[in-house]
Write an enzyme that holds these catalytic residues in place. Structure first.
Site, PDB file in Angstrom:
ATOM      1  N   GLU A   1       0.831  -1.210   0.000  1.00 60.21           N
ATOM      2  CA  GLU A   1       0.000   0.000   0.000  1.00 60.21           C
ATOM      3  C   GLU A   1       0.866   1.261   0.000  1.00 60.21           C
ATOM      4  O   GLU A   1       1.880   1.331   0.681  1.00 60.21           O
ATOM      5  CB  GLU A   1      -0.894  -0.016   1.246  1.00 60.21           C
TER       6      GLU A   1
ATOM      7  N   LYS B   1      -9.786   2.718  -2.336  1.00 62.71           N
ATOM      8  CA  LYS B   1     -10.038   2.106  -1.029  1.00 62.71           C
ATOM      9  C   LYS B   1     -11.391   2.546  -0.480  1.00 62.71           C
ATOM     10  O   LYS B   1     -11.678   3.736  -0.378  1.00 62.71           O
ATOM     11  CB  LYS B   1      -8.911   2.497  -0.073  1.00 62.71           C
TER      12      LYS B   1
ATOM     13  N   CYS C   1      -5.822  -2.802   2.375  1.00 60.98           N
ATOM     14  CA  CYS C   1      -5.562  -2.772   3.821  1.00 60.98           C
ATOM     15  C   CYS C   1      -6.818  -2.833   4.680  1.00 60.98           C
ATOM     16  O   CYS C   1      -7.344  -3.914   4.906  1.00 60.98           O
ATOM     17  CB  CYS C   1      -4.697  -1.568   4.168  1.00 60.98           C
TER      18      CYS C   1
END
Length: 296
Positions: free
Chosen positions: A45, A118, A155
């Site tokens: 990431e 995300k 994540c």
């Protein structure tokens, strides 16, 4: 159409450096992975910088880049040269005041196969991502590439079974999780083992519940750049799991490494035939899942 077998790779790195150096480093490691037979390659990431979300500082917005600029140009050329798919997580500047934690999925010919933003944004001590990132608006996707049909989540998304489920239902054979997760040094002795174990277990659970391969690429190293704090010790331990949650490849906590494993779609189909979780889902009874809470 996906090949019945193809090799995927995750790259685990220390990325506590400036953007130019991190880019050069990642290009070199991607070349290494490709030379070892990797066909779909995942970076950690926010590859291009240290993990700046340890503080809320407007100066860090200077680390963001517009779409199709530095990172895309460099990795597009590399993907085309090597004939591989590369997943490139980056800090996206969409416009003044709107920034995303995003990932390009770059196909073997250098074109964009997909873009993911995300969806779940954390706000924890030294993980102050809500200050920087607008939640994603592109949804959960299964992205067709010349190597296979893959899904990318980032994540904090890894804790949500709904994200994994929807991505798998759309046809993803592999769930890729670029990650930046670690211990607060003061907490490591008391909580570290359980925190790390929970991280592994939840993603292995996604693999089992959805009959998919799962690949997570984490950082390593202590990133301590704010005066008066102990920083974050990224715990590495990147891994690739198969559709029964079996670990196919596992990295250390503290070394830069390349992991490679084979995606076998015949195995995946066999697992789903014997564990038909998709068949037996009671979709008529799941309406409440869209509620924030189910009040009595």
């Amino acid at each position: 159409m996906s090949k019945r077998k193809y090799k995927i790779s995750v790259i685990q790195l220390n990325l506590n450096d400036v953007a130019e150096n991190n880019l050069k480093k990642c290009i070199s490691w991607v070349r290494d992975a490709a030379s070892q037979g990797a066909e779909v390659i995942l970076l950690p990431e926010l590859y291009s910088s240290h993990y700046f979300c340890q503080s809320e500082d407007v100066d860090n917005f200077a680390l963001a880049e517009p779409l199709y600029s530095t990172s895309f140009i460099a990795f597009s050329e590399l993907a085309k040269e090597l004939g591989v798919v590369i997943i490139v997580p980056f800090f996206e500047k969409r416009m003044a005041g709107i920034y995303h934690n995003s990932a390009y999925i770059i196909d073997t010919d250098g074109t964009e196969a997909g873009l993911y933003r995300k969806m779940h944004i954390p706000d924890d001590p030294h993980f102050y991502e809500k200050f920087y990132f607008t939640p994603g608006d592109l949804g959960f996707q299964a992205i067709e590439t010349k190597k296979g049909t893959i899904g990318t989540l980032i994540c904090w998304d890894q804790w949500y079974p709904e994200a994994a489920r929807i991505t798998a239902l759309k046809g993803a054979e592999v769930l890729f999780y670029p990650t930046a997760i670690g211990w607060h040094p003061k907490e490591k002795e008391q909580y570290g083992e359980n925190q790390y174990g929970a991280w592994m277990n939840v993603m292995k659970g996604h693999a089992v519940a959805n009959g998919v391969f799962v690949a997570a690429a984490n950082r390593i190293g202590l990133e301590k750049y704010i005066e008066g704090t102990e920083g974050i010790q990224f715990w590495g331990a990147s891994f690739i799991a198969g559709p029964q949650g079996e670990i196919l490849a596992q990295a250390s906590h503290d070394k830069e490494e390349i992991l490679i494993a084979e995606v076998d779609l015949d195995l995946q189909e066999n697992v789903r035939q014997n564990w038909p979780f998709f068949r037996d889902r009671r979709i008529d009874a799941f309406g409440d899942i869209t509620k924030r809470a189910i009040d009595k």
